[in-house]
Design a protein around this motif. Structure first.
Motif, PDB file in Angstrom:
ATOM      1  N   VAL A  38       0.832  -1.197   0.000  1.00  0.00           N
ATOM      2  CA  VAL A  38       0.000   0.000   0.000  1.00  0.00           C
ATOM      3  C   VAL A  38       0.868   1.249   0.000  1.00  0.00           C
ATOM      4  N   CYS A  92      -7.939  12.008   7.322  1.00  0.00           N
ATOM      5  CA  CYS A  92      -7.687  10.620   7.724  1.00  0.00           C
ATOM      6  C   CYS A  92      -7.571  10.500   9.239  1.00  0.00           C
ATOM      7  N   LEU A 120      -3.367   5.160   5.895  1.00  0.00           N
ATOM      8  CA  LEU A 120      -3.827   3.769   5.993  1.00  0.00           C
ATOM      9  C   LEU A 120      -4.962   3.645   6.997  1.00  0.00           C
ATOM     10  N   GLU A 123      -8.188   5.592   5.375  1.00  0.00           N
ATOM     11  CA  GLU A 123      -8.744   5.271   4.062  1.00  0.00           C
ATOM     12  C   GLU A 123      -8.825   3.780   3.751  1.00  0.00           C
ATOM     13  N   TYR A 124      -8.124   2.949   4.498  1.00  0.00           N
ATOM     14  CA  TYR A 124      -8.034   1.528   4.156  1.00  0.00           C
ATOM     15  C   TYR A 124      -8.697   0.667   5.224  1.00  0.00           C
ATOM     16  N   GLN A 130      -7.503  -2.842   1.623  1.00  0.00           N
ATOM     17  CA  GLN A 130      -8.126  -2.312   0.421  1.00  0.00           C
ATOM     18  C   GLN A 130      -8.612  -0.894   0.699  1.00  0.00           C
ATOM     19  N   GLN A 131      -8.417  -0.004  -0.259  1.00  0.00           N
ATOM     20  CA  GLN A 131      -8.864   1.368  -0.068  1.00  0.00           C
ATOM     21  C   GLN A 131     -10.386   1.424  -0.140  1.00  0.00           C
ATOM     22  N   ASP A 134     -11.601   7.842  -0.169  1.00  0.00           N
ATOM     23  CA  ASP A 134     -10.642   8.735  -0.810  1.00  0.00           C
ATOM     24  C   ASP A 134     -10.841  10.109  -0.182  1.00  0.00           C
TER      25      ASP A 134
END
Length: 240
Positions: A38, A92, A120, A123-124, A130-131, A134
């Motif tokens: 990532v 984030c 991370l 957003e993940y 997996q994102q 956004d």
């Protein structure tokens, strides 16, 4: 832009697993959940966190106000403002904090060491890395189906437009090579002097508005090419 180099190791420095036949020369284990996989997609910008105190964007302030109790909001706002983070990283941090001052402080500390860890967290997902959001320009792009508007939101955000509403649906026309190809819909952007409504339908981009006003900039028609569509928007925004 450049990416931070990674040291060679016989064990993956991120996931801690043994090297495998899929490992690269830097010791990446090849696992989907490996953080390095990532990290390699997130450009390293050493100036993303300012040493000077900067004002947070209005949507971030509103997010803190909605997530934190009234008696904690001022503290949360001060902590995030003092951290020097803004934009994507600050969003984030706010998402990962989820209304907890302890978690907010933890994520601020994490971002000060490597801001990509904060990305991370915000957003993940925690399982497959997996994102799922956004947050570069807005909190509203909070599902992979919304990714269709991501690049345009960043483009318009750089011109002081804020995404204020978003309606997304499954796209009906392929190919579906990327996550952003899976969705389409309508996004509304605002800045102090105007509102702009953008539509994507069957892979075609268009501004919804007065055709007479849009025609001089060739924006009264739909575009198959998103880059060309953004170029026409840039032309109009430079002139108006």
């Amino acid at each position: 832009m450049h990416l931070r180099p990674y040291r060679t190791s016989r064990r993956c420095k991120w996931s801690g697993t043994n090297a495998s036949p899929t490992s690269d020369s830097n010791g990446n284990c090849g696992a989907v959940e490996c953080r390095r996989n990532v990290f390699s997609t997130i450009p390293l910008n050493r100036n993303v966190i300012s040493r000077k105190q900067m004002s947070l964007e209005s949507d971030i302030v509103e997010r803190l106000k909605s997530d934190f109790d009234a008696d904690q909001f001022s503290t949360a706002l001060q902590l995030l403002t003092d951290s020097g983070t803004t934009g994507r990283v600050a969003r984030c941090i706010a998402v990962a904090a989820a209304g907890s001052l302890d978690e907010l402080s933890l994520q601020i500390g994490t971002a000060s060491t490597d801001y990509r860890d904060a990305i991370l967290a915000g957003e993940y997902d925690d399982i497959g890395m997996q994102q799922i959001r956004d947050l570069r320009a807005s909190f509203l792009v909070d599902d992979p189906l919304d990714f269709w508007i991501g690049e345009l939101a960043v483009f318009l955000n750089s011109r002081d437009f804020q995404l204020v509403s978003l309606e997304s649906r499954e796209a009906t026309a392929g190919p579906f090579d990327y996550t952003c190809d899976r969705g389409e819909g309508i996004g509304t952007f605002q800045r102090a002097d105007r509102t702009m409504i953008i539509s994507k339908d069957n892979r075609r981009w268009q501004v919804i508005g007065d055709a007479a006003e849009l025609q001089p900039f060739q924006l009264h028609i739909a575009y198959d090419d998103e880059d060309q569509f953004r170029s026409q928007l840039a032309w109009m925004l430079r002139r108006k």
